[in-house]
Design a protein around this motif. Structure first.
Motif, PDB file in Angstrom:
ATOM      1  N   GLY A   1       0.826  -1.198   0.000  1.00 50.76           N
ATOM      2  CA  GLY A   1       0.000   0.000   0.000  1.00 50.76           C
ATOM      3  C   GLY A   1       0.861   1.248   0.000  1.00 50.76           C
ATOM      4  O   GLY A   1       1.850   1.321   0.735  1.00 50.76           O
ATOM      5  N   ALA A   2       0.511   2.225  -0.823  1.00 51.82           N
ATOM      6  CA  ALA A   2       1.245   3.489  -0.900  1.00 51.82           C
ATOM      7  C   ALA A   2       0.303   4.619  -0.498  1.00 51.82           C
ATOM      8  O   ALA A   2      -0.801   4.739  -1.037  1.00 51.82           O
ATOM      9  CB  ALA A   2       1.783   3.719  -2.304  1.00 51.82           C
ATOM     10  N   ALA A   3       0.746   5.419   0.452  1.00 55.58           N
ATOM     11  CA  ALA A   3      -0.095   6.515   0.950  1.00 55.58           C
ATOM     12  C   ALA A   3       0.773   7.716   1.289  1.00 55.58           C
ATOM     13  O   ALA A   3       1.993   7.598   1.462  1.00 55.58           O
ATOM     14  CB  ALA A   3      -0.885   6.070   2.183  1.00 55.58           C
ATOM     15  N   SER A   4       0.121   8.882   1.391  1.00 52.98           N
ATOM     16  CA  SER A   4       0.808  10.118   1.780  1.00 52.98           C
ATOM     17  C   SER A   4       0.054  10.725   2.957  1.00 52.98           C
ATOM     18  O   SER A   4      -1.184  10.759   2.961  1.00 52.98           O
ATOM     19  CB  SER A   4       0.838  11.121   0.624  1.00 52.98           C
ATOM     20  N   VAL A   5       0.808  11.197   3.947  1.00 48.00           N
ATOM     21  CA  VAL A   5       0.227  11.823   5.132  1.00 48.00           C
ATOM     22  C   VAL A   5       0.833  13.213   5.289  1.00 48.00           C
ATOM     23  O   VAL A   5       2.061  13.366   5.264  1.00 48.00           O
ATOM     24  CB  VAL A   5       0.488  10.981   6.400  1.00 48.00           C
ATOM     25  N   MET A   6      -0.023  14.214   5.440  1.00 50.56           N
ATOM     26  CA  MET A   6       0.439  15.584   5.640  1.00 50.56           C
ATOM     27  C   MET A   6       0.406  15.901   7.135  1.00 50.56           C
ATOM     28  O   MET A   6      -0.642  15.775   7.780  1.00 50.56           O
ATOM     29  CB  MET A   6      -0.442  16.567   4.881  1.00 50.56           C
TER      30      MET A   6
ATOM     31  N   GLN B   1       4.955  16.609   4.058  1.00 51.72           N
ATOM     32  CA  GLN B   1       4.281  15.377   3.638  1.00 51.72           C
ATOM     33  C   GLN B   1       5.225  14.207   3.836  1.00 51.72           C
ATOM     34  O   GLN B   1       6.403  14.280   3.488  1.00 51.72           O
ATOM     35  CB  GLN B   1       3.867  15.478   2.167  1.00 51.72           C
ATOM     36  N   GLU B   2       4.689  13.138   4.398  1.00 47.67           N
ATOM     37  CA  GLU B   2       5.486  11.926   4.583  1.00 47.67           C
ATOM     38  C   GLU B   2       4.827  10.803   3.804  1.00 47.67           C
ATOM     39  O   GLU B   2       3.623  10.572   3.902  1.00 47.67           O
ATOM     40  CB  GLU B   2       5.584  11.565   6.066  1.00 47.67           C
ATOM     41  N   ASP B   3       5.640  10.111   2.987  1.00 44.87           N
ATOM     42  CA  ASP B   3       5.125   9.014   2.166  1.00 44.87           C
ATOM     43  C   ASP B   3       5.322   7.692   2.886  1.00 44.87           C
ATOM     44  O   ASP B   3       6.361   7.463   3.529  1.00 44.87           O
ATOM     45  CB  ASP B   3       5.828   8.981   0.809  1.00 44.87           C
ATOM     46  N   PHE B   4       4.316   6.838   2.778  1.00 45.19           N
ATOM     47  CA  PHE B   4       4.364   5.516   3.411  1.00 45.19           C
ATOM     48  C   PHE B   4       4.235   4.437   2.337  1.00 45.19           C
ATOM     49  O   PHE B   4       3.333   4.499   1.486  1.00 45.19           O
ATOM     50  CB  PHE B   4       3.220   5.348   4.419  1.00 45.19           C
ATOM     51  N   LEU B   5       5.153   3.479   2.374  1.00 44.40           N
ATOM     52  CA  LEU B   5       5.038   2.258   1.577  1.00 44.40           C
ATOM     53  C   LEU B   5       4.970   1.098   2.564  1.00 44.40           C
ATOM     54  O   LEU B   5       5.935   0.832   3.279  1.00 44.40           O
ATOM     55  CB  LEU B   5       6.241   2.085   0.638  1.00 44.40           C
ATOM     56  N   MET B   6       3.840   0.438   2.629  1.00 44.40           N
ATOM     57  CA  MET B   6       3.624  -0.645   3.582  1.00 44.40           C
ATOM     58  C   MET B   6       3.445  -1.953   2.818  1.00 44.40           C
ATOM     59  O   MET B   6       2.680  -2.016   1.844  1.00 44.40           O
ATOM     60  CB  MET B   6       2.385  -0.364   4.438  1.00 44.40           C
ATOM     61  N   VAL B   7       4.133  -2.999   3.262  1.00 48.22           N
ATOM     62  CA  VAL B   7       4.042  -4.294   2.604  1.00 48.22           C
ATOM     63  C   VAL B   7       3.798  -5.373   3.652  1.00 48.22           C
ATOM     64  O   VAL B   7       4.362  -5.325   4.742  1.00 48.22           O
ATOM     65  CB  VAL B   7       5.317  -4.597   1.779  1.00 48.22           C
ATOM     66  N   PHE B   8       2.928  -6.322   3.339  1.00 50.00           N
ATOM     67  CA  PHE B   8       2.626  -7.393   4.280  1.00 50.00           C
ATOM     68  C   PHE B   8       3.744  -8.424   4.298  1.00 50.00           C
ATOM     69  O   PHE B   8       4.279  -8.804   3.246  1.00 50.00           O
ATOM     70  CB  PHE B   8       1.301  -8.076   3.918  1.00 50.00           C
ATOM     71  N   GLN B   9       4.094  -8.896   5.494  1.00 48.55           N
ATOM     72  CA  GLN B   9       5.133  -9.911   5.627  1.00 48.55           C
ATOM     73  C   GLN B   9       4.600 -11.293   5.259  1.00 48.55           C
ATOM     74  O   GLN B   9       5.349 -12.141   4.799  1.00 48.55           O
ATOM     75  CB  GLN B   9       5.673  -9.927   7.064  1.00 48.55           C
TER      76      GLN B   9
ATOM     77  N   ASN C   1      -2.698   6.395  -2.077  1.00 48.76           N
ATOM     78  CA  ASN C   1      -2.403   6.542  -3.510  1.00 48.76           C
ATOM     79  C   ASN C   1      -2.797   5.292  -4.292  1.00 48.76           C
ATOM     80  O   ASN C   1      -3.401   5.382  -5.347  1.00 48.76           O
ATOM     81  CB  ASN C   1      -0.927   6.849  -3.704  1.00 48.76           C
ATOM     82  N   PHE C   2      -2.443   4.142  -3.769  1.00 49.75           N
ATOM     83  CA  PHE C   2      -2.858   2.885  -4.415  1.00 49.75           C
ATOM     84  C   PHE C   2      -2.527   1.718  -3.490  1.00 49.75           C
ATOM     85  O   PHE C   2      -1.708   1.824  -2.575  1.00 49.75           O
ATOM     86  CB  PHE C   2      -2.173   2.687  -5.770  1.00 49.75           C
ATOM     87  N   VAL C   3      -3.209   0.612  -3.724  1.00 54.05           N
ATOM     88  CA  VAL C   3      -2.844  -0.673  -3.130  1.00 54.05           C
ATOM     89  C   VAL C   3      -2.621  -1.618  -4.292  1.00 54.05           C
ATOM     90  O   VAL C   3      -3.444  -1.702  -5.202  1.00 54.05           O
ATOM     91  CB  VAL C   3      -3.941  -1.209  -2.190  1.00 54.05           C
TER      92      VAL C   3
END
Length: 870
Positions: free
Chosen positions: A574-579, A590-598, A835-837
């Motif tokens: 998952g890609a997201a942006s947090v202000m 703005q901080e960008d997050f890239l989260m991936v499941f283990q 932004n997208f999953v």
């Protein structure tokens, strides 16, 4: 001779010794303090062997450490390693391992007896200069001490790979000249290591290498020696100047240059240059926790060529770091060069000269001081000498040496605009052991002083076995700096993200010879998925040879590799942006997050983003298609469960991600209330603490300057009154003596008249008048004495009040933790954008090999997760 009083523990004031009276051949009771800020205009120390240079300079560095100033030392001989011999308890057993047993034998003592005598000598020497165990303990606790041994594992090795990386924080378009200067120095050093004395402007080799560096660094891409060698054979640019690359530098001749570098890279002795701590100036000056460091670069074991190579890379990196700092008039850090002979010569142009001269000219504006030490100033370029504000001159060996020193000193003083009416010849002639002349452009007069006793035990130059003993327990099990497992989790065989670093798996369908059969559940083509499924591929950032090196490092050299394959494992990303916004804290970022499941299967029933791992990389590491392996092997893909091939289900994950970020994402901001400082975006806690200490030092210096400015008119006025009163006292004393003489003469005349039978009332009246005037004169003298005493007492009271206030200012800015706090900024729901999953393909290297335990499979990530801000 009485012992010195304990030194004034005033931050920013270095206790170097006591003023020395050459006429009496003894020190005075007036302690010599040196303003730390004067070192921002640099210093040079010159004196013959045995003059006491090492003791003076170690004392200077000890004072810097007590002031929490980080120090970077270049130590070609090994003398400065003595800074680690600090024994606060002053016990004989602490000295015993470091004494010279030959010295003990010459003195007719056993080693234990000599150690006891040395401990007693150091204890008495320190006490004589007003220092004791508490000051030693504070010195030991004020910094982290490390001996680095580039090209050797005796101490802590230093990896040069970082020196070939693109300079961080320097945009090429904005800092083209600065970056090209660093490229020039780095290229000259590399060519010197290869035995090529190349002109950086006219040499084909230098121009080619500079072009390669500029090409990669302009794009923000790092280099290492392997990629540099490959780029020499196949340059990334088609032409140089108006000529195509093969015309300018034919391929056959480029191959010979590549062979020269490959020979160095393949040499077993060169491998230690590639492992260890990175050549990162910030890490050499501060620990990860922000504690100041004393980093000693020990070079005694290196050849002249290797020394020049390392010193140039170090200076180029330091210069880049300096230019990235903010301006300050307070001392921020120290560079100490113990024997500068050959590195800053007056005529030749070695690769170290340009960055060292540039540091002397520019570093002062950023609070970085340089201290250069040599036996003779003719070893130094006059351009460098004129940029040094303080000269420490010790005993010289011969008249000829003194004349050379005088010539260099007078030229430097004249070019710096100093006074030339001082008889330095006479002053230098009066110097003895541990007695130095200090010329400081910030002071009105030169000072002759005796150096204080060093708190560190001066055992003499250390050998590599001794350094190994000192650094035992501090060295890590170093692998190459860019070890592929450094920033990534490693799955167990085919199961993604098991959380284990490495796991051996019993072979299933693997074969001993030929191409290995495909593992169960894998294919050579990506699975066919629903067209609505968004897919991304993580970039391959770890090459296959690095993965194989990691196998050799962990499993030993007795392994035989059958095949190394690039494997893609599916996951959900998952890609997201947090202000984060807060006006008071001056945060709007703005901080960008890239989260991936283990675990891929765990996402199918109920997506729990608490189980996901954050990737600290950017979108540039996400690609639309798989990459071809660098080793030419076939890429294989794991299968995707049927229930996961559902675009609608994938998009639903986004709602859960937004909720998870709303409740879990926070921006922590450290601040200091009194200094009104807030942690900047992209600034980690360590860098904030370093900036905080520097700001506190500047605030301390400013407040002490203001304090001295406040008291100066008052003290100056009192001193003017004292001078007038002293003149008045002198007149009164003269008048009293004159009146007393007249009175005695009058008495004599009266007595003589009585003997001669002459009686005169006039003579008696005159005697009485003289007596009265003498008494009045005596009263005037007593009154002047009393007035002068009162004025001096007032001066002492003012000075004591100013000193007490200055000490309180120093104590206040030492207690930084009292004003430090942390605030958390939480986002609003409207500040979160998913932004997208996507279905993410994560690359791994799957190595089939045979070891002592038989055939196994070794899996290592081919991507990097990056590093989180602390």
């Amino acid at each position: 001779m009485e012992s010195m009083q304990p030194p004034e523990e005033k931050l920013g004031s270095f206790y170097l010794g006591a003023e020395y009276d050459p006429a009496k051949g003894a020190r005075t009771d007036k302690a010599l303090y040196y303003d730390a800020r004067d070192l921002t205009t640099h210093a040079v120390c010159v004196g013959m062997t045995g003059s006491g240079k090492t003791g003076l300079c170690i004392g200077l560095l000890e004072e810097a450490v007590l002031d929490r100033i980080p120090v970077l030392l270049i130590d070609p001989k090994g003398d400065m390693t003595n800074m680690l011999l600090q024994f606060p308890d002053l016990n004989a057993e602490d000295f015993r391992p470091w004494i010279n047993e030959d010295d003990a034998e010459r003195k007719g003592k056993t080693a234990d007896e000599f150690a006891s005598a040395t401990a007693e000598l150091w204890k008495n020497g320190l006490a004589d200069w007003g220092m004791g165990p508490d000051r030693l303990r504070k010195l030991k606790e004020s910094a982290d001490y490390t001996i680095y041994t580039p090209g050797s594992e005796s101490g802590v090795p230093l990896s040069i790979l970082g020196s070939l990386k693109a300079p961080a924080g320097l945009n090429f378009e904005e800092h083209a000249e600065t970056v090209r200067e660093r490229i020039s120095g780095t290229v000259t050093a590399l060519l010197g290591l290869a035995g090529l004395d190349a002109d950086p402007v006219r040499s084909r080799e230098a121009i080619l290498l500079s072009g390669i560096f500029e090409h990669f660094w302009k794009e923000g891409h790092d280099l290492d020696l392997s990629s540099l060698i490959m780029s020499v054979q196949k340059p990334p640019m088609r032409q140089i100047g108006v000529f195509d690359i093969d015309t300018f530098f034919p391929e056959k001749e480029r191959f010979e240059l590549a062979i020269s570098f490959n020979t160095i890279l393949a040499s077993p002795s060169f491998q230690s240059w590639l492992s260890g701590d990175p050549l990162d100036i910030s890490m050499l000056l501060y620990t990860p926790e922000g504690k100041p460091r004393v980093s000693i670069c020990y070079l005694a074991h290196l050849s002249d060529t290797e020394r020049m190579f390392f010193v140039t890379l170090l200076l180029e990196n330091l210069l880049t770091w300096v230019r990235a700092q903010s301006g300050t008039s307070s001392l921020r850090a120290l560079l100490y060069f113990d024997e500068v002979f050959g590195f800053l010569p007056p005529v030749a142009e070695p690769s170290s000269k340009r960055p060292l001269l540039t540091l002397l000219k520019q570093a002062r504006a950023f609070g970085v001081g340089c201290v250069l030490v040599t036996q003779n100033p003719v070893d130094l370029d006059y351009k460098g000498l004129t940029n040094t504000g303080t000269w420490f001159i010790g005993k010289l060996q011969a008249e000829r040496d003194k004349m050379r020193v005088l010539e260099g000193l007078k030229s430097a003083i004249a070019e710096a605009g100093g006074s030339g009416d001082i008889d330095y010849d006479s002053l230098i002639s009066q110097l003895g052991n541990r007695v130095f002349l200090m010329h400081n452009v910030h002071e009105d007069r030169p000072v002759i002083f005796q150096t204080r006793w060093a708190m560190s035990y001066l055992s003499g130059p250390m050998t590599r076995p001794q350094i190994q003993q000192l650094m035992k327990g501090r060295k890590k099990n170093f692998s190459k700096e860019s070890s592929p497992h450094a920033h990534a989790s490693v799955p167990a065989d085919t199961e993604p993200f098991s959380g284990q670093r490495v796991k051996d798996v019993e072979p299933g369908t693997s074969q001993v010879s030929g191409t290995q059969a495909l593992p169960t559940g894998f294919s050579e083509l990506p699975p066919v998925l629903d067209p609505g499924m968004k897919q991304v591929f993580l970039r391959v950032s770890v090459l296959s040879d690095r993965a194989e090196q990691e196998l050799a490092r962990q499993k030993g050299v007795a392994t035989r590799i059958f095949e190394t394959r690039l494997v893609y494992q599916p996951s959900v990303l998952g890609a997201a942006s947090v202000m984060f916004s807060d006006r008071k804290l001056q945060v709007n970022e703005q901080e960008d997050f890239l989260m991936v499941f283990q675990s891929f299967t765990a996402t199918l029933s109920k997506p729990d983003w608490n189980a996901a791992e954050r990737l600290f990389t950017n979108n540039n590491h996400l690609m639309n298609s798989p990459e071809s392996p660098d080793n030419g092997c076939i890429t294989i893909f794991a299968s995707v469960p049927e229930q996961a091939n559902n675009p609608k289900k994938l998009s639903e994950f986004g709602n859960g991600l937004a909720d998870w970020l709303y409740y879990n994402s926070r921006r922590k901001v450290a601040f200091h209330k009194e200094l009104d400082l807030f942690q900047l975006p992209e600034e980690d806690e360590r860098d904030f603490r370093i900036r905080l200490h520097q700001a506190a030092r500047e605030k301390r210096d400013d407040e002490i300057d203001a304090l001295e400015k406040k008291f100066k008119p008052r003290i100056d006025k009192l001193r003017d009154r004292a001078e007038r009163e002293e003149r008045e006292l002198a007149r009164d004393e003269a008048e009293h003596r004159s009146r007393k003489t007249r009175e005695l003469v009058g008495i004599g005349e009266t007595v003589l008249g009585l003997f001669l039978g002459r009686k005169s009332s006039r003579a008696v009246s005159s005697a009485i008048g003289n007596r009265r005037m003498t008494a009045n004169a005596r009263e005037d003298v007593e009154e002047s004495h009393e007035s002068l005493l009162n004025i001096n007492e007032e001066i002492e009271r003012c000075s004591a009040e100013m000193k007490e206030s200055a000490e309180e200012i120093s104590r206040q800015w030492e207690r930084l933790e009292e004003g430090t706090g942390t605030e958390e900024i939480a986002p609003r729901k409207s500040d979160i954008s998913v932004n997208f999953v996507a279905l993410a393909w994560l690359p791994f290297w799957r190595i089939s090999y045979a070891g002592n335990a038989g055939e196994s499979t070794f899996i290592v990530p081919a991507y990097e997760t990056g590093a989180a801000k602390s």
